[in-house]
Design a protein around this motif. Sequence first.
Motif, PDB file in Angstrom:
ATOM      1  N   GLY A 182     -51.988  29.213  44.947  1.00 32.22           N
ATOM      2  CA  GLY A 182     -53.394  29.884  44.515  1.00 32.22           C
ATOM      3  C   GLY A 182     -53.826  29.497  43.032  1.00 32.22           C
ATOM      4  N   LYS A 183     -54.522  29.591  41.994  1.00 33.26           N
ATOM      5  CA  LYS A 183     -55.200  29.607  41.102  1.00 33.26           C
ATOM      6  C   LYS A 183     -53.389  30.583  39.812  1.00 33.26           C
ATOM      7  CE  LYS A 183     -58.786  26.904  41.682  1.00 33.26           C
ATOM      8  NZ  LYS A 183     -58.622  26.197  41.515  1.00 33.26           N
ATOM      9  N   LEU A 184     -53.374  31.811  40.945  1.00 27.27           N
ATOM     10  CA  LEU A 184     -51.998  32.528  40.051  1.00 27.27           C
ATOM     11  C   LEU A 184     -51.239  31.550  39.450  1.00 27.27           C
ATOM     12  CD1 LEU A 184     -54.244  34.520  40.097  1.00 27.27           C
ATOM     13  CD2 LEU A 184     -52.303  36.339  39.597  1.00 27.27           C
ATOM     14  N   TRP A 185     -50.897  31.227  40.975  1.00 34.52           N
ATOM     15  CA  TRP A 185     -49.122  30.072  41.104  1.00 34.52           C
ATOM     16  C   TRP A 185     -49.845  28.449  40.233  1.00 34.52           C
ATOM     17  CZ3 TRP A 185     -46.512  29.376  45.989  1.00 34.52           C
ATOM     18  CH2 TRP A 185     -45.417  28.625  45.568  1.00 34.52           C
ATOM     19  N   GLN A 186     -50.600  28.403  40.010  1.00 37.65           N
ATOM     20  CA  GLN A 186     -51.258  27.913  39.440  1.00 37.65           C
ATOM     21  C   GLN A 186     -51.006  27.420  38.017  1.00 37.65           C
ATOM     22  OE1 GLN A 186     -54.527  25.184  40.910  1.00 37.65           O
ATOM     23  NE2 GLN A 186     -54.180  25.773  42.306  1.00 37.65           N
ATOM     24  N   ALA A 207     -56.604  39.312  47.320  1.00 40.36           N
ATOM     25  CA  ALA A 207     -56.206  38.849  45.724  1.00 40.36           C
ATOM     26  C   ALA A 207     -54.962  37.805  46.526  1.00 40.36           C
ATOM     27  CB  ALA A 207     -55.157  40.032  45.164  1.00 40.36           C
ATOM     28  N   GLN A 208     -54.482  37.890  47.847  1.00 44.17           N
ATOM     29  CA  GLN A 208     -53.349  37.526  47.653  1.00 44.17           C
ATOM     30  C   GLN A 208     -53.704  35.290  48.065  1.00 44.17           C
ATOM     31  OE1 GLN A 208     -50.379  38.162  48.762  1.00 44.17           O
ATOM     32  NE2 GLN A 208     -49.631  35.857  48.960  1.00 44.17           N
ATOM     33  N   GLN A 209     -54.654  35.297  47.448  1.00 40.95           N
ATOM     34  CA  GLN A 209     -55.498  33.416  47.403  1.00 40.95           C
ATOM     35  C   GLN A 209     -55.269  33.711  46.472  1.00 40.95           C
ATOM     36  OE1 GLN A 209     -59.210  35.240  49.370  1.00 40.95           O
ATOM     37  NE2 GLN A 209     -59.580  33.333  51.375  1.00 40.95           N
ATOM     38  N   GLY A 210     -55.021  34.154  45.292  1.00 37.72           N
ATOM     39  CA  GLY A 210     -54.774  34.178  44.304  1.00 37.72           C
ATOM     40  C   GLY A 210     -53.190  33.036  43.982  1.00 37.72           C
ATOM     41  N   LEU A 258     -58.416  24.406  32.198  1.00 38.19           N
ATOM     42  CA  LEU A 258     -59.368  25.350  33.186  1.00 38.19           C
ATOM     43  C   LEU A 258     -58.812  25.609  34.314  1.00 38.19           C
ATOM     44  CD1 LEU A 258     -61.083  28.281  32.618  1.00 38.19           C
ATOM     45  CD2 LEU A 258     -63.041  26.999  32.401  1.00 38.19           C
ATOM     46  N   LEU A 259     -58.265  26.472  34.592  1.00 34.81           N
ATOM     47  CA  LEU A 259     -58.378  27.085  35.923  1.00 34.81           C
ATOM     48  C   LEU A 259     -59.424  28.538  36.437  1.00 34.81           C
ATOM     49  CD1 LEU A 259     -54.295  26.934  36.327  1.00 34.81           C
ATOM     50  CD2 LEU A 259     -56.055  25.714  36.705  1.00 34.81           C
ATOM     51  N   GLN A 260     -60.170  27.721  37.884  1.00 36.11           N
ATOM     52  CA  GLN A 260     -61.423  28.762  37.514  1.00 36.11           C
ATOM     53  C   GLN A 260     -61.633  28.944  38.804  1.00 36.11           C
ATOM     54  OE1 GLN A 260     -65.420  27.466  36.611  1.00 36.11           O
ATOM     55  NE2 GLN A 260     -64.274  25.409  35.761  1.00 36.11           N
ATOM     56  N   TRP A 261     -60.977  30.530  39.405  1.00 36.42           N
ATOM     57  CA  TRP A 261     -61.102  30.811  40.219  1.00 36.42           C
ATOM     58  C   TRP A 261     -62.479  31.730  40.796  1.00 36.42           C
ATOM     59  CZ3 TRP A 261     -57.235  35.689  41.514  1.00 36.42           C
ATOM     60  CH2 TRP A 261     -57.065  36.143  42.931  1.00 36.42           C
ATOM     61  N   TYR A 314     -51.183  32.442  46.715  1.00 37.94           N
ATOM     62  CA  TYR A 314     -51.233  31.422  47.930  1.00 37.94           C
ATOM     63  C   TYR A 314     -51.218  31.511  49.136  1.00 37.94           C
ATOM     64  CZ  TYR A 314     -46.798  34.114  50.012  1.00 37.94           C
ATOM     65  OH  TYR A 314     -46.103  35.102  50.464  1.00 37.94           O
ATOM     66  N   GLU A 315     -51.535  31.074  49.753  1.00 32.37           N
ATOM     67  CA  GLU A 315     -51.800  30.753  51.406  1.00 32.37           C
ATOM     68  C   GLU A 315     -50.584  30.370  52.151  1.00 32.37           C
ATOM     69  OE1 GLU A 315     -56.635  31.412  52.046  1.00 32.37           O
ATOM     70  OE2 GLU A 315     -56.079  30.465  50.272  1.00 32.37           O
ATOM     71  N   TYR A 316     -50.606  31.018  53.302  1.00 34.65           N
ATOM     72  CA  TYR A 316     -49.684  30.494  53.905  1.00 34.65           C
ATOM     73  C   TYR A 316     -50.595  30.245  55.449  1.00 34.65           C
ATOM     74  CZ  TYR A 316     -46.373  30.450  57.719  1.00 34.65           C
ATOM     75  OH  TYR A 316     -45.274  29.830  59.232  1.00 34.65           O
ATOM     76  N   ASP A 317     -50.020  28.915  55.729  1.00 37.33           N
ATOM     77  CA  ASP A 317     -51.151  27.709  57.014  1.00 37.33           C
ATOM     78  C   ASP A 317     -50.052  28.163  58.453  1.00 37.33           C
ATOM     79  OD1 ASP A 317     -52.708  27.113  58.423  1.00 37.33           O
ATOM     80  OD2 ASP A 317     -52.935  24.656  57.013  1.00 37.33           O
ATOM     81  N   ALA A 318     -49.800  29.274  58.885  1.00 39.50           N
ATOM     82  CA  ALA A 318     -49.246  29.728  60.100  1.00 39.50           C
ATOM     83  C   ALA A 318     -50.452  28.152  60.962  1.00 39.50           C
ATOM     84  CB  ALA A 318     -49.044  30.724  60.621  1.00 39.50           C
TER      85      ALA A 318
END
Length: 280
Positions: free
Chosen positions: A98-102, A65-68, A54-57, A70-74
Amino acid sequence: MRFQSNAQYIVTAELALAVNAAVTLQKPLLIKGEPGTGKTELAKALAAALDTDLLQWHIKSTTKAQQGLYEYDAVSRLRDSQLGDARVHDIANYIKPGKLWQAFTATKRPVLLIDEIDKADIEFPNDLLHELDQMAFDVYETGETVRAVQRPVVIITSNNEKELPDAFLRRCFFHYIRFPDAEALERIVDVHLPGLSKILLTEALQSFFGLRELPALKKKPSTSELIDWLRLLLAEQVTPEQLKQSRETGGLMPLFGALLKNEQDVALVEKLLFMAKRAR
């Protein structure tokens, strides 16, 4: 697999049908209902039934929505470049899935819970339309496309705090969890508190439903609050006779703070009970 009630989660025939339909159609299942009616627990029970992850967002008012995706750590990349870290030459080191990528890249079909989607801003659901529809998205920093190995089972919950866009609703299978009746609540209580005295439960449910039926109540007590209240009644050794007496004498039920969560509702109940007592 046909989803149904089990030892940990009681499900109505209508809800089971909705879950199985969404799984069959491979569409997100949008679940609405009062807070505390088991929407989040449904995703947990489904993951257990499927024997999968179970992946919980959990959505907040600030969630994008972008956080779901991925996030780019500049910031970290800039810091590493100043320190001469060799990792800086591969931008993929600073991409956090993010959770969708996973969910898209999981080896076993997972259950993805997008919890309380109505907390986010109005554009949030629209920003996920393509990804949920096509089960793919682009990572612009690396130029790669992430595609779902297999469609995850997507459960989306909403407390109806705001309307969701029509374009988003068209892509979902919808179900509204109605508040359970006394018989269903007895089954739910039996899961959480097996062996509870039937006499105590009967008296407690009478007081509970009487409270929910009061007019102008700002927040009706939920299923989860009923369970908490019953646990407290057991811990404090409150008897069925005490519950009955409090109801018949026009007083607040013992440990009412587990059911009434704001001062306006407490004042309203006290006023209605006082008026009912005077009318006798």
